[in-house]
Design an enzyme around this catalytic site. Structure first.
Site, PDB file in Angstrom:
ATOM      1  N   SER A 107       0.827  -1.209   0.000  1.00  0.00           N
ATOM      2  CA  SER A 107       0.000   0.000   0.000  1.00  0.00           C
ATOM      3  C   SER A 107       0.858   1.254   0.000  1.00  0.00           C
ATOM      4  O   SER A 107       0.365   2.341  -0.269  1.00  0.00           O
ATOM      5  CB  SER A 107      -0.866   0.043   1.257  1.00  0.00           C
ATOM      6  OG  SER A 107      -1.678  -1.080   1.328  1.00  0.00           O
ATOM      7  N   HIS A 128      -1.815  -2.997  -6.925  1.00  0.00           N
ATOM      8  CA  HIS A 128      -2.443  -2.682  -5.637  1.00  0.00           C
ATOM      9  C   HIS A 128      -3.945  -2.924  -5.723  1.00  0.00           C
ATOM     10  O   HIS A 128      -4.680  -2.145  -6.330  1.00  0.00           O
ATOM     11  CB  HIS A 128      -2.136  -1.212  -5.284  1.00  0.00           C
ATOM     12  CG  HIS A 128      -2.576  -0.824  -3.916  1.00  0.00           C
ATOM     13  ND1 HIS A 128      -3.255   0.342  -3.644  1.00  0.00           N
ATOM     14  CD2 HIS A 128      -2.450  -1.458  -2.728  1.00  0.00           C
ATOM     15  CE1 HIS A 128      -3.509   0.408  -2.358  1.00  0.00           C
ATOM     16  NE2 HIS A 128      -3.028  -0.666  -1.779  1.00  0.00           N
ATOM     17  N   GLU A 140      -4.598  -0.509  -8.774  1.00  0.00           N
ATOM     18  CA  GLU A 140      -3.623   0.521  -9.154  1.00  0.00           C
ATOM     19  C   GLU A 140      -2.370  -0.194  -9.665  1.00  0.00           C
ATOM     20  O   GLU A 140      -1.858  -1.100  -9.003  1.00  0.00           O
ATOM     21  CB  GLU A 140      -3.270   1.398  -7.946  1.00  0.00           C
ATOM     22  CG  GLU A 140      -4.401   2.341  -7.550  1.00  0.00           C
ATOM     23  CD  GLU A 140      -4.051   3.202  -6.348  1.00  0.00           C
ATOM     24  OE1 GLU A 140      -4.279   4.421  -6.393  1.00  0.00           O
ATOM     25  OE2 GLU A 140      -3.557   2.669  -5.331  1.00  0.00           O
ATOM     26  N   ASN A 179      -4.936   6.059  -1.764  1.00  0.00           N
ATOM     27  CA  ASN A 179      -4.624   6.296  -0.340  1.00  0.00           C
ATOM     28  C   ASN A 179      -4.181   7.725  -0.072  1.00  0.00           C
ATOM     29  O   ASN A 179      -4.376   8.250   1.019  1.00  0.00           O
ATOM     30  CB  ASN A 179      -3.568   5.305   0.159  1.00  0.00           C
ATOM     31  CG  ASN A 179      -4.191   3.963   0.474  1.00  0.00           C
ATOM     32  OD1 ASN A 179      -5.375   3.882   0.798  1.00  0.00           O
ATOM     33  ND2 ASN A 179      -3.420   2.905   0.366  1.00  0.00           N
TER      34      ASN A 179
HETATM   35  N1  LIG Z   1      -5.726  -4.565   4.308  1.00  0.00           N
HETATM   36  C1  LIG Z   1      -6.021  -3.838   3.236  1.00  0.00           C
HETATM   37  O1  LIG Z   1      -7.133  -3.281   3.101  1.00  0.00           O
HETATM   38  C2  LIG Z   1      -5.018  -3.707   2.130  1.00  0.00           C
HETATM   39  C3  LIG Z   1      -5.421  -3.162   0.897  1.00  0.00           C
HETATM   40  C4  LIG Z   1      -4.498  -3.072  -0.163  1.00  0.00           C
HETATM   41  C5  LIG Z   1      -3.207  -3.519   0.035  1.00  0.00           C
HETATM   42  N2  LIG Z   1      -2.838  -4.039   1.247  1.00  0.00           N
HETATM   43  C6  LIG Z   1      -1.453  -4.516   1.373  1.00  0.00           C
HETATM   44  O2  LIG Z   1      -1.478  -5.940   1.259  1.00  0.00           O
HETATM   45  C7  LIG Z   1      -0.419  -6.502   2.067  1.00  0.00           C
HETATM   46  C8  LIG Z   1      -1.020  -7.473   3.058  1.00  0.00           C
HETATM   47  O3  LIG Z   1      -1.958  -6.791   3.863  1.00  0.00           O
HETATM   48  P1  LIG Z   1      -3.008  -7.604   4.756  1.00  0.00           P
HETATM   49  O4  LIG Z   1      -3.913  -6.595   5.362  1.00  0.00           O
HETATM   50  O5  LIG Z   1      -3.573  -8.733   3.970  1.00  0.00           O
HETATM   51  O6  LIG Z   1      -2.013  -8.168   5.885  1.00  0.00           O
HETATM   52  P2  LIG Z   1      -2.211  -9.409   6.892  1.00  0.00           P
HETATM   53  O7  LIG Z   1      -1.250  -9.186   8.007  1.00  0.00           O
HETATM   54  O8  LIG Z   1      -3.665  -9.626   7.171  1.00  0.00           O
HETATM   55  O9  LIG Z   1      -1.730 -10.674   6.011  1.00  0.00           O
HETATM   56  C9  LIG Z   1      -0.389 -10.887   5.670  1.00  0.00           C
HETATM   57  C10 LIG Z   1      -0.198 -12.384   5.426  1.00  0.00           C
HETATM   58  O10 LIG Z   1       1.133 -12.594   4.963  1.00  0.00           O
HETATM   59  C11 LIG Z   1       1.618 -13.764   5.574  1.00  0.00           C
HETATM   60  N3  LIG Z   1       3.093 -13.693   5.573  1.00  0.00           N
HETATM   61  C12 LIG Z   1       3.871 -12.907   6.330  1.00  0.00           C
HETATM   62  N4  LIG Z   1       5.167 -13.111   6.038  1.00  0.00           N
HETATM   63  C13 LIG Z   1       5.198 -14.037   5.051  1.00  0.00           C
HETATM   64  C14 LIG Z   1       6.244 -14.660   4.311  1.00  0.00           C
HETATM   65  N5  LIG Z   1       7.524 -14.355   4.533  1.00  0.00           N
HETATM   66  N6  LIG Z   1       5.901 -15.555   3.356  1.00  0.00           N
HETATM   67  C15 LIG Z   1       4.616 -15.870   3.129  1.00  0.00           C
HETATM   68  N7  LIG Z   1       3.580 -15.300   3.804  1.00  0.00           N
HETATM   69  C16 LIG Z   1       3.880 -14.411   4.747  1.00  0.00           C
HETATM   70  C17 LIG Z   1       1.019 -13.747   6.973  1.00  0.00           C
HETATM   71  O11 LIG Z   1       1.007 -15.036   7.553  1.00  0.00           O
HETATM   72  C18 LIG Z   1      -0.397 -13.227   6.677  1.00  0.00           C
HETATM   73  O12 LIG Z   1      -1.297 -14.279   6.380  1.00  0.00           O
HETATM   74  C19 LIG Z   1       0.298  -5.311   2.701  1.00  0.00           C
HETATM   75  O13 LIG Z   1       1.380  -4.950   1.884  1.00  0.00           O
HETATM   76  C20 LIG Z   1      -0.773  -4.215   2.698  1.00  0.00           C
HETATM   77  O14 LIG Z   1      -0.204  -2.934   2.696  1.00  0.00           O
HETATM   78  C21 LIG Z   1      -3.704  -4.164   2.291  1.00  0.00           C
END
Ligand SMILES: NC(=O)c1ccc[n+]([C@@H]2O[C@H](COP(=O)([O-])OP(=O)(O)OC[C@H]3O[C@@H](n4cnc5c(N)ncnc54)[C@H](O)[C@@H]3O)[C@@H](O)[C@H]2O)c1
Length: 274
Positions: A107, A128, A140, A179
């Site tokens: 993000s 994204h 995005e 964002n």
């Molecule tokens: N939450 C949102 O609304 C949103 C929206 C767009 C983008 N994002 C981006 O998406 C990404 C994930 O966000 P999220 O909210 O899903 O996070 P989250 O913490 O809910 O999920 C992350 C997942 O990654 C896994 N993980 C961590 N390290 C790992 C590794 N080395 N190898 C494999 N898996 C691994 C974790 O076990 C977890 O299941 C971030 O970069 C965030 O900025 C989030």
């Protein structure tokens, strides 16, 4: 986000390998996808055939070696730069196809920085997605300094033609497009609660009923995750130094207390744990 991205890709007929960091997280991810598909089936959004095919298109693994022949990898691990660097180095090492693309769902982290730890900066790109991925059409696309036009065109076609999403091009700077506009708005809503000027319910009702937003800012912050919201705000502030991007103390306190929004069961609103 990873579960949502994997589900959407598999629903559109792509063979998807999901990698998690440990067995518990892998089972939880598989369960999340299955439940989402069951909801879609229960509300007649998909047929039993699509349900079965989608699950059939998914493979779950803890081993990065399962990705060697992938054409495209979409990284969606936690928003921690050092962790993403590690994963990008590893992915760069295991991907065997010359033109394989390495995308990040980050993000807020610059795509050029992620690309710089790989030997393929021309094939690193931001993709994204928006939460919930099966519902929101926007993607995005962010090109880093070295990302090739061919890579951008390939992921644009992937998003629009294969996933039926709506891609837009966004700059490789904090917040991209959405964002950059959204986070100051969410922080302003939190400041209103912090100063006891309005209730969370009334703020959200105001934006839903007065501006026809499908969801109020506080419910949206809960959905994004308050920790993710805080992280994005801090990253935007570090880059842009604008006062409206300073995270309110209330947000910091809630994150410290483990009130992370929907995923923890409590944020500005309470949620039954799934
Ligand atoms: N939450 C949102 O609304 C949103 C929206 C767009 C983008 N994002 C981006 O998406 C990404 C994930 O966000 P999220 O909210 O899903 O996070 P989250 O913490 O809910 O999920 C992350 C997942 O990654 C896994 N993980 C961590 N390290 C790992 C590794 N080395 N190898 C494999 N898996 C691994 C974790 O076990 C977890 O299941 C971030 O970069 C965030 O900025 C989030």
């Amino acid at each position: 986000m990873g579960a949502g991205i994997a589900e959407v890709c598999a629903r559109h007929g792509l063979l998807v390998t999901v990698i998690e960091r440990d067995a518990n997280a892998l089972v939880a991810g598989e369960e999340r996808i299955r439940k989402s598909l069951e909801r879609a089936l229960g509300s007649n959004k998909i047929t039993q055939g699509v349900f079965d095919d989608t699950l059939g298109n998914l493979t779950f693994s803890l081993d990065y070696a399962a990705l060697t022949q992938s054409d495209l990898v979409i990284e969606a691990i936690a928003e921690v730069e050092e962790l993403k660097f590690e994963v990008f180095r590893e992915l760069d090492r295991v991907l065997e196809k010359d033109n394989a693309i390495l995308a990040s769902n980050t993000s807020s982290i610059q795509i050029s920085r992620l690309a710089s730890v790989t030997q393929r900066p021309d094939r690193v790109v931001g993709l994204h997605f928006f939460n919930p991925v099966p519902v929101l059409r926007l993607v995005e696309i962010i090109a880093g300094e070295a990302t090739s036009t061919d890579t951008v065109e390939r992921v644009r076609a992937f998003a629009s033609e294969q996933l039926e999403k709506k891609p837009i091009l966004a700059p490789d700077r904090a917040g991209f497009v959405v964002n950059f506009l959204l986070i100051p708005y969410l922080l302003s809503a939190i400041r209103l609660v912090e100063a006891n000027l309005a209730t969370a319910e009334d703020i959200d009702t105001g934006m839903v009923e007065g501006c026809a937003h499908p969801m109020g800012p506080l419910a949206l912050a809960d959905l994004i995750g308050l920790d993710t919201t805080l992280f994005i705000a801090d990253t935007l502030f570090e880059d842009l130094h604008e006062p409206q991007l300073v995270a309110p103390q209330l947000l910091c306190d809630m994150v410290t207390q483990g009130k992370l929004g929907r995923k923890s069961g409590e944020g500005f609103f309470s949620y039954a744990k799934k």
